[in-house]
Design a protein around this motif. Structure first.
Motif, PDB file in Angstrom:
ATOM      1  N   THR A  30      30.411   4.872  35.828  1.00  0.00           N
ATOM      2  CA  THR A  30      31.233   5.414  34.746  1.00  0.00           C
ATOM      3  C   THR A  30      31.077   6.923  34.647  1.00  0.00           C
ATOM      4  N   GLU A  60      28.435   5.661  29.826  1.00  0.00           N
ATOM      5  CA  GLU A  60      27.884   4.729  30.816  1.00  0.00           C
ATOM      6  C   GLU A  60      27.374   3.458  30.144  1.00  0.00           C
ATOM      7  N   ASP A  63      30.276   1.237  28.885  1.00  0.00           N
ATOM      8  CA  ASP A  63      30.980   0.555  29.975  1.00  0.00           C
ATOM      9  C   ASP A  63      30.125  -0.557  30.569  1.00  0.00           C
TER      10      ASP A  63
END
Length: 262
Positions: A30, A60, A63
């Motif tokens: 991500t 990050e 996700d």
């Protein structure tokens, strides 16, 4: 060249390439895909270095949480997508929306309580079963969906291969076991006893949710041994949640409502 001087001399293009390579090595997909976007936004908003780093790491983490949720829902083995938000309570007024919303908070799963959805075909049992199972998976619980006959067949095959204990233990590890279409077919004594073992393995420790088109009094058609039938009903109702979805077809009412709006 020292690391400090190398950093000072690095162009933006070289920096982007270095970030890309580092993200590949550290497995941060991500950050790798969104680094430029977040960096440009941080520059516009004049974020501090700490603020910029926080935005990267939070992206990050968010996700990763999303991907884990997708994996849990996929691992549950639902035959199709069903969401609680899509359930039409007006089409089946027998179902209390507040009760479903309370169940969607998953406290019953944390307590290891059972759930029984009882009603005629087309009254929304499977929709609610899958919807509540999906909500549980999204909340971080390990969920498994299966048809009653498929589960029993799997147990019988496992017993023939001397893998029954292993199979029962595998089902015992999930937080919520969703068993659909219980009552549609008669089970022989051997299959019923194996299903009883699965329920006993989970009793008061992990939740079971079932959907059945038969009232409890009619379960003797599925479990022909009266004492075994009584024991299974006891396992599924003790300290459990029981929702009666009624006799009016939800699917038919929903279809009529949809046609009325077109």
């Amino acid at each position: 060249m020292s690391p400090t001087r190398r950093r000072r001399a690095m162009t933006e293009q070289a920096a982007d390439a270095a970030v890309d390579q580092a993200c590949r090595s550290l497995r941060l997909p991500t950050i790798r895909s969104r680094f430029t976007e977040i960096a440009d936004a941080a520059e516009r908003e004049q974020l501090t270095y700490r603020g910029f780093l926080a935005e990267l790491l939070l992206a990050e983490c968010d996700d990763r949480d999303r991907r884990r949720t997708v994996r849990r829902v996929r691992a549950a083995g639902f035959p199709r997508e069903k969401w609680l938000a899509d359930f039409d309570y007006d089409a089946n007024p027998a179902i209390n929306a507040a009760t479903i919303h309370t169940l969607a908070r998953c406290e019953w799963i944390r307590k290891g309580e059972p759930l029984c959805l009882i009603g005629d075909s087309g009254t929304g049992k499977t929709h609610l079963l899958i919807g509540l199972g999906t909500a549980a998976a999204q909340d971080g619980f390990r969920v498994r969906y299966t048809l009653a006959t498929k589960l029993v067949n799997e147990l019988v095959e496992a017993a023939d291969e001397r893998q029954l204990a292993k199979t029962i233990a595998r089902y015992g590890r999930v937080d919520l076991l969703c068993i659909d279409e219980l009552g549609y077919m008669q089970l022989d004594r051997r299959g019923a006893e194996m299903l009883f073992q699965v329920l006993t393995e989970r009793e008061e420790t992990a939740s079971v949710a079932i959907a059945s088109n038969e009232s409890f009094s009619g379960w003797t058609k599925t479990f022909t041994d009266p004492r075994l039938c009584a024991a299974i009903v006891d396992r599924l109702t003790f300290a459990g949640n029981i929702i009666e979805t009624g006799t009016e077809s939800y699917r038919l009412a929903h279809a009529r409502a949809a046609r009325a709006t077109t």
